[in-house]
Design a protein around this motif. Structure first.
Motif, PDB file in Angstrom:
ATOM      1  N   ILE A   1     -30.912  19.192 -22.279  1.00  0.00           N
ATOM      2  CA  ILE A   1     -31.736  19.488 -21.105  1.00  0.00           C
ATOM      3  C   ILE A   1     -32.984  18.615 -21.071  1.00  0.00           C
ATOM      4  N   LYS A   2     -33.476  18.207 -22.234  1.00  0.00           N
ATOM      5  CA  LYS A   2     -34.664  17.345 -22.268  1.00  0.00           C
ATOM      6  C   LYS A   2     -34.387  15.966 -21.688  1.00  0.00           C
ATOM      7  N   SER A   3     -33.150  15.525 -21.798  1.00  0.00           N
ATOM      8  CA  SER A   3     -32.791  14.190 -21.309  1.00  0.00           C
ATOM      9  C   SER A   3     -32.306  14.199 -19.866  1.00  0.00           C
ATOM     10  N   THR A   4     -32.315  15.370 -19.223  1.00  0.00           N
ATOM     11  CA  THR A   4     -31.839  15.479 -17.845  1.00  0.00           C
ATOM     12  C   THR A   4     -32.857  14.878 -16.882  1.00  0.00           C
ATOM     13  N   VAL A   5     -32.391  14.016 -15.992  1.00  0.00           N
ATOM     14  CA  VAL A   5     -33.268  13.339 -15.036  1.00  0.00           C
ATOM     15  C   VAL A   5     -32.681  13.455 -13.637  1.00  0.00           C
ATOM     16  N   ASN A   6     -33.543  13.755 -12.644  1.00  0.00           N
ATOM     17  CA  ASN A   6     -33.132  13.764 -11.245  1.00  0.00           C
ATOM     18  C   ASN A   6     -33.477  12.418 -10.626  1.00  0.00           C
ATOM     19  N   ALA A   7     -32.499  11.831  -9.948  1.00  0.00           N
ATOM     20  CA  ALA A   7     -32.679  10.477  -9.414  1.00  0.00           C
ATOM     21  C   ALA A   7     -33.658  10.448  -8.240  1.00  0.00           C
ATOM     22  N   LEU A   8     -33.632  11.474  -7.399  1.00  0.00           N
ATOM     23  CA  LEU A   8     -34.459  11.492  -6.195  1.00  0.00           C
ATOM     24  C   LEU A   8     -35.651  12.420  -6.363  1.00  0.00           C
ATOM     25  N   ASP A   9     -36.777  12.038  -5.775  1.00  0.00           N
ATOM     26  CA  ASP A   9     -38.022  12.776  -5.928  1.00  0.00           C
ATOM     27  C   ASP A   9     -38.677  12.941  -4.555  1.00  0.00           C
ATOM     28  N   PHE A  10     -39.340  14.060  -4.348  1.00  0.00           N
ATOM     29  CA  PHE A  10     -40.002  14.308  -3.062  1.00  0.00           C
ATOM     30  C   PHE A  10     -41.128  13.311  -2.779  1.00  0.00           C
ATOM     31  N   CYS A  11     -41.608  12.631  -3.800  1.00  0.00           N
ATOM     32  CA  CYS A  11     -42.649  11.635  -3.569  1.00  0.00           C
ATOM     33  C   CYS A  11     -42.135  10.459  -2.747  1.00  0.00           C
ATOM     34  N   HIS A  12     -40.801  10.335  -2.643  1.00  0.00           N
ATOM     35  CA  HIS A  12     -40.204   9.252  -1.863  1.00  0.00           C
ATOM     36  C   HIS A  12     -40.083   9.607  -0.391  1.00  0.00           C
ATOM     37  N   VAL A  13     -40.352  10.863  -0.032  1.00  0.00           N
ATOM     38  CA  VAL A  13     -40.219  11.316   1.353  1.00  0.00           C
ATOM     39  C   VAL A  13     -41.584  11.293   2.028  1.00  0.00           C
ATOM     40  N   LYS A  14     -41.723  10.476   3.046  1.00  0.00           N
ATOM     41  CA  LYS A  14     -42.983  10.372   3.774  1.00  0.00           C
ATOM     42  C   LYS A  14     -43.063  11.453   4.846  1.00  0.00           C
ATOM     43  N   GLY A  15     -44.241  12.073   4.960  1.00  0.00           N
ATOM     44  CA  GLY A  15     -44.438  13.100   5.984  1.00  0.00           C
ATOM     45  C   GLY A  15     -43.609  14.344   5.712  1.00  0.00           C
ATOM     46  N   GLN A  16     -43.188  15.016   6.795  1.00  0.00           N
ATOM     47  CA  GLN A  16     -42.342  16.206   6.735  1.00  0.00           C
ATOM     48  C   GLN A  16     -42.926  17.292   5.837  1.00  0.00           C
TER      49      GLN A  16
ATOM     50  N   ILE B   1     -21.060  19.041 -21.210  1.00  0.00           N
ATOM     51  CA  ILE B   1     -21.665  20.197 -20.559  1.00  0.00           C
ATOM     52  C   ILE B   1     -22.439  19.720 -19.330  1.00  0.00           C
ATOM     53  N   ILE B   2     -22.534  20.568 -18.328  1.00  0.00           N
ATOM     54  CA  ILE B   2     -23.292  20.260 -17.115  1.00  0.00           C
ATOM     55  C   ILE B   2     -24.726  20.709 -17.323  1.00  0.00           C
ATOM     56  N   SER B   3     -25.663  19.777 -17.298  1.00  0.00           N
ATOM     57  CA  SER B   3     -27.071  20.132 -17.511  1.00  0.00           C
ATOM     58  C   SER B   3     -27.908  20.025 -16.237  1.00  0.00           C
ATOM     59  N   ASN B   4     -27.380  19.330 -15.219  1.00  0.00           N
ATOM     60  CA  ASN B   4     -28.040  19.272 -13.908  1.00  0.00           C
ATOM     61  C   ASN B   4     -27.456  20.335 -12.990  1.00  0.00           C
ATOM     62  N   ARG B   5     -28.298  20.925 -12.175  1.00  0.00           N
ATOM     63  CA  ARG B   5     -27.757  21.853 -11.175  1.00  0.00           C
ATOM     64  C   ARG B   5     -26.837  21.084 -10.229  1.00  0.00           C
ATOM     65  N   PRO B   6     -25.636  21.606  -9.973  1.00  0.00           N
ATOM     66  CA  PRO B   6     -24.683  20.879  -9.122  1.00  0.00           C
ATOM     67  C   PRO B   6     -25.229  20.676  -7.711  1.00  0.00           C
ATOM     68  N   PHE B   7     -24.897  19.548  -7.124  1.00  0.00           N
ATOM     69  CA  PHE B   7     -25.196  19.265  -5.725  1.00  0.00           C
ATOM     70  C   PHE B   7     -23.896  18.811  -5.092  1.00  0.00           C
ATOM     71  N   ARG B   8     -23.308  19.676  -4.272  1.00  0.00           N
ATOM     72  CA  ARG B   8     -22.022  19.376  -3.648  1.00  0.00           C
ATOM     73  C   ARG B   8     -22.229  19.161  -2.152  1.00  0.00           C
ATOM     74  N   SER B   9     -21.652  18.095  -1.641  1.00  0.00           N
ATOM     75  CA  SER B   9     -21.817  17.751  -0.228  1.00  0.00           C
ATOM     76  C   SER B   9     -20.472  17.362   0.364  1.00  0.00           C
ATOM     77  N   PRO B  10     -19.607  18.345   0.654  1.00  0.00           N
ATOM     78  CA  PRO B  10     -18.287  18.032   1.217  1.00  0.00           C
ATOM     79  C   PRO B  10     -18.398  17.476   2.631  1.00  0.00           C
ATOM     80  N   HIS B  11     -17.518  16.568   2.992  1.00  0.00           N
ATOM     81  CA  HIS B  11     -17.503  15.989   4.333  1.00  0.00           C
ATOM     82  C   HIS B  11     -17.061  17.048   5.340  1.00  0.00           C
ATOM     83  N   HIS B  12     -17.484  16.864   6.603  1.00  0.00           N
ATOM     84  CA  HIS B  12     -17.167  17.901   7.595  1.00  0.00           C
ATOM     85  C   HIS B  12     -15.676  17.971   7.919  1.00  0.00           C
ATOM     86  N   THR B  13     -14.904  16.957   7.495  1.00  0.00           N
ATOM     87  CA  THR B  13     -13.460  17.016   7.706  1.00  0.00           C
ATOM     88  C   THR B  13     -12.742  17.768   6.584  1.00  0.00           C
ATOM     89  N   ALA B  14     -13.485  18.243   5.595  1.00  0.00           N
ATOM     90  CA  ALA B  14     -12.875  18.968   4.472  1.00  0.00           C
ATOM     91  C   ALA B  14     -12.137  20.205   4.967  1.00  0.00           C
TER      92      ALA B  14
END
Length: 510
Positions: free
Chosen positions: A185-200, A265-278
């Protein structure tokens, strides 16, 4: 001549003991497998025959019958190959397998006798441990996956010959050491960060509340406004997976064959994004083998439905049970299996087919009937189960060129963790772990409001024509907002902010 060895079968994400009984009699050479075996198991006779011969052992030219008990339970897959081969070789007295009855065997065989990896080793071993079994022989490629289970001894083998030599005490194999989840869990890294989102800022605030209380969110806005980016950054502010949660998630991914065997083992919380044609089956799970779908693969994580109205209405309606109960029941002709499906739903949609309805910068070209038909794909009951509705407008040029640093996900996550700690302490001793999952009794106890807050809520209930479920969702969101501020009691302004995330009920579906 008869031998019996132990193996394990899999039903959903739960294992059950299987006894491999092998009987060899005189007669015309034949190899039969009985006990409700599927095609993959019946084809095992060819793999087992070739593996035994090519490993240098004598294959009996007699009538071989193998029974997989209990005989009234359907068996699937190739996980019994190793157990079958060991049971046949054990009948040869000259081989002298001293300890073959002490182990449970899991593994697929190749023609040259190599032991191949199989799906579902982690849930199998956990179930076997609960049944009281302690020693296992598994494929070498599944060793890392097995190393996170305490209280058992797992011996990895790369070939049938290694397994037999080990059972004859001619080869020493050390059991797999137990890995520390803390190091993972110490080595788990999230690729995307909210600091990259301008505004909103309003959308970020809504997602912070959603992360803190486990609430479902739908973002409504024109194309290019950043809805997908916001959703992909959302896991970076969620609390870390506990070891128990990680095991639950890993079970599902192991059964589905999606587990990275190098990590185990899965150490990151899953993020699933199925296509709308699924298809509905790919989302809910099922098929001929009743495997878990995207809903279950998102367990303890995030299910992101981009452009939600583009999914078929039937597919969307299947979300009702998991959103309410945290499980999905897959009923098929040969099995009925319940998979865990406790996820946070993040949905996005355009306000109309062209995407510009209500935009401050672009004109909508849709007819009223088109807009109504588009929005009608999302039913009232589904929208009631989504706690937070938020409008996301296009980012301005000034926002993009603003040099001020946006807040990092780590800072937001720190506030979320504090709010979650409050909830864990509040619901200690119950099966509830977040405000979004509060029962009616818990909601009455922990979501009391003062007179001023009750007045605001009453007015909103009447003017927005809210349902009873929407009323409860507002109280739960208000409870989360109070937790983020460290407030013991819900204040009137907490209620007001929670209501502001339901005003779209009237604008779009009223």
């Amino acid at each position: 001549m008869l031998t019996k060895v132990k193996s394990f079968g899999l039903s959903g994400i739960d294992g059950y003991p299987v006894e491999v009984e092998t009987d060899i009699t005189n007669g015309l050479p034949r190899f039969d497998v009985v006990g409700l075996a599927d095609t993959a198991i019946k084809e095992a006779k060819e793999r087992v025959r070739s593996a035994v011969r090519n490993s240098g052992y004598e294959y009996p030219i007699k009538r071989i019958t193998i029974n997989l008990a209990p005989a009234d339970v359907k068996k699937e897959g190739s996980i019994y190959d190793l157990a079958m081969a060991v049971s046949i070789i054990a009948l040869d007295k000259d081989t002298n397998l001293k300890t073959y009855k002490d182990y449970c065997y899991i593994g697929e065989l190749s023609f040259d006798g190599q032991v191949r990896q199989v799906k579902g080793v982690l849930p199998l071993l956990i179930s076997a441990r609960d049944y009281g079994y302690k020693k296992f022989i598994v494929p070498k490629d599944n060793a890392v996956e097995a190393s996170f289970i305490q209280g058992i001894q797992v011996f990895p083998v790369g070939s049938l010959k290694e397994c037999i030599d080990f059972l004859k005490w001619e080869l020493e194999i050390s059991p797999v050491g137990v890995c520390s989840y803390e190091n993972v869990i110490k080595s788990t890294v999230n690729a995307l960060d909210f600091c990259h989102v301008k505004g909103q800022q309003r959308a970020k605030r809504a997602l912070e509340i959603a992360a803190a209380g486990g609430h479902n969110v739908i973002m409504i806005g024109p194309p290019g406004s950043g809805k997908s980016m916001l959703a992909k950054c959302f896991p970076s502010i969620l609390p870390d997976l506990s070891f128990e949660e990680a095991l639950e998630v890993t079970k599902i991914h192991s059964v589905s064959g999606e587990l990275d065997l190098k990590k185990g083992i899965i150490s990151n919380r899953p993020f699933r994004s199925p296509h709308h044609t699924a298809s509905t089956v790919s989302l809910t799970g099922g098929g001929s083998k009743s495997k878990p779908g995207e809903i279950s693969l998102a367990h303890n994580g995030v299910l992101f439905l981009d452009e939600m109205p583009e999914y078929t209405r039937h597919t969307i309606e299947t979300l009702r049970q998991p959103l309410e109960d945290g499980v999905i029941t897959v009923a098929r002709s040969n099995a009925t299996i319940t998979y865990p499906a406790n996820f946070t739903l993040i949905a996005s949609m355009n306000p109309c087919p062209c995407g510009n309805y209500g935009s401050k910068t672009k004109e909508c070209t849709c007819m009223p009937t088109q807009i109504h038909k588009y929005l009608a794909k999302l039913s009232g009951p589904i929208m009631d189960r989504i706690d937070i509705h938020i409008e996301v407008d296009n980012v301005t040029y000034d926002d993009l060129k603003n040099e001020v640093d946006e807040e990092y996900s780590a800072n937001i996550k720190a506030r979320v963790d504090k709010a979650r700690a409050i909830q864990l302490n509040r619901f200690k001793g119950s099966n509830c772990f977040s405000n979004a999952k509060m029962s009616v009794t818990q909601s009455k106890k922990y979501c009391k409001v003062d007179e001023a807050g009750d007045k605001i809520l009453r007015n909103a209930f009447d003017k927005l024509k809210l349902s009873a479920r929407a009323h409860d969702r507002i109280l739960k969101v208000a409870r989360t907002i109070a937790d983020l501020e460290g407030e013991e009691n819900i204040q009137a302004y907490h209620i007001a902010e929670a209501i502001s995330y339901r005003t779209l009920d009237r604008k779009y579906w009223g």
